[in-house]
Design an enzyme around this catalytic site. Sequence first.
Site, short mmCIF file in Angstrom:
data_model
loop_
_atom_site.label_atom_id
_atom_site.label_comp_id
_atom_site.label_asym_id
_atom_site.label_seq_id
_atom_site.Cartn_x
_atom_site.Cartn_y
_atom_site.Cartn_z
CE LYS A 1 -3.83 2.21 2.43
NZ LYS A 1 -4.72 2.18 3.60
CD GLU A 2 2.00 3.09 3.75
OE1 GLU A 2 2.29 4.23 3.35
OE2 GLU A 2 0.99 2.82 4.40
CB ALA A 3 6.75 1.84 -1.24
CB VAL B 1 10.65 -2.70 -4.01
CG1 VAL B 1 12.15 -2.71 -4.29
CG2 VAL B 1 10.36 -1.95 -2.71
CE LYS C 1 10.25 1.45 0.41
NZ LYS C 1 10.77 1.19 1.78
CG ASP D 1 7.36 -1.15 10.78
OD1 ASP D 1 6.65 -1.78 11.60
OD2 ASP D 1 7.16 -1.15 9.56
CG ASN E 1 9.92 -4.05 7.90
OD1 ASN E 1 9.52 -4.35 6.78
ND2 ASN E 1 9.28 -3.20 8.67
CG ASP F 1 10.68 -1.97 4.24
OD1 ASP F 1 11.06 -1.53 3.14
OD2 ASP F 1 9.94 -2.97 4.36
#
Length: 258
Positions: free
Chosen positions: A62-64, A66, A79, A191, A196, A207
């Site tokens: 949803k955010e990014a 790659v 990214k 996070d 990650n 991340d």
Amino acid sequence: MSLEDEHERFDRKIEAMGVRIKDADTVKVRDDVFDEVTLMALYKLVHKKLITVIGGPISTGKEANVFYGERDGQGIAIKIYRIQTANFKAMTEYMAGDRRFSSVRGTRKGLIFAWTKKEFSNLARAHDAGIPVPEPLAFDRNILLMTFLGEDEVPYPQLRNAEVEDYGAVYRQILGYVERLYREARLIHADLSEYNILYHEKPYLIDMGQAVTPDHPRAPVFLIRDIKNLNRYFSRYCDVPDEQEIIRTIVGTGHREP
């Protein structure tokens, strides 16, 4: 001009510059990711000869997204932060208390550009401290270029999917990374989890856009959460110390046995 026309025009431009799109899967996600702003940023990076091959997606979220890429035969990770769907509210929480970026205000687009710069800065600080992370190479707007962590265009697996012989040793390695990140890079990942961390012979932290400095108002909360996540995962496979003991060691008020 429609976005489809813009894509075709972009393809012609980069082909004229000697860059090739290597994987047809790239096209399948383009309508969702490669908006006009992203195409302009990508074109600038290509024009600077920082990208010579654009490959298929490594991960989507949803955010990014790659993508695999290459620069002069060397693998890179491209990214791209998604301007329309990234979590604006969550990003603001990490940015607002970070003195390096606390002045960032305004539009969603402006915040995501700053977030991309923030991840580049965080990766550079971690890399300079000798922590295994992707080395940041360049950024423009919402695109970050990093070294590719993988082999034969396949990324190293997330820790949760990796084959690990000695979980206790890997756990101690990661705690060592967290301590070095705090003491030398002056960062808290914020996070950290089995999602990650990549693993291939050793763990790699990834991340790091949300990573904050220790003077962030919520830094203690984020550090405790990182340790809790690590202990939750590794307690299935090996003995883990008390969380508060680990925190005291990391911040320099405790003692770890050699």
